[in-house]
Design an enzyme around this catalytic site. Sequence first.
Site, PDB file in Angstrom:
ATOM      1  CB  CYS A 150     -22.166  37.868  28.071  1.00 32.86           C
ATOM      2  SG  CYS A 150     -21.681  39.440  27.322  1.00 32.86           S
ATOM      3  CE  LYS A 158     -27.989  47.481  27.240  1.00 33.97           C
ATOM      4  NZ  LYS A 158     -27.100  46.634  26.458  1.00 33.97           N
TER       5      LYS A 158
END
Length: 304
Positions: free
Chosen positions: A131, A46
Amino acid sequence: MSERLRVQIPGLDLKNPIMPASGCFAFGIEYAELYDISKLGAIMIKAATKEARFGNPTPRVAETSSGMLNAIGLQNPGVDEIISNQLKKLEKYDVPIIANVAGSDIEDYVYVANKISKSPNVKALELNISCPNVKHGGIQFGTDPNVARNLTEKVKAVSSVPVYVKLSPNVTDIVAMAKAVETGGADGLTMINTLVGIVLDRKTGKPIIANTTGGLSGPAIRPVAIRMVYQVAQAVNIPIIGMGGVMDEWDVIDFISAGASAVAVGTANFTDPFVCPKIIDSLELALDKLGVNHILDLKGRAFR
């Protein structure tokens, strides 16, 4: 593990080309309770940021046809906690770690990359310039070739390990983006990240996601991902880790055929937490059916 599946790309000696995608496998420790994560080719953990992030407001996830929309917002405990806790716990497993690096500005990216690349089990960085779910950083770096090249150069200058840049599909020319970060010194590419979308509540007509938009992932985006890998693989001289809607071994073969050297599995981990080892176990049989000896014998066959 059979040598038929071994893949070597900058910084990574992969026993097989399969790895969970960042954001879909937490930090890997959770899945270690289900199966031996040392079986994986690598783990993309992550995202790490300079400071802890609590992410976007909820709701942050919505199901769609053949996929899902998410707007988690890079929630993580911060790079220092990740290094001292999560990465420390992963040291006992025989699997290379690819650390996902994110930030709000160039200084943040450089700070995180410098620190996390020194961790002994981190063998490569995944530079998250794509992102779509954060207000600052992320996609703004992933849509301007000059900005992306500059960021790549800055991170490469401080990283102790090879740098892979994660490309956004939310651009008009992904080949230009790929060439820009290659010029900036990228050792490889990971692609694609999610497509920006909106899901509406059928009763209210309002967006379900509190952030309004989210990133679309899952099988719905696979043809787009394969098309982009196909285009980029013919334009650059650095390896690609392909991703986008992978569900089984034949999807993996499609990405390899389009020019990828390895493949990351994302959303499928939510529907079946055992999907990665299942794919690994099925790959050799698929090679047998195709009459090929090594997985990379298929690389780029779509355009060869």
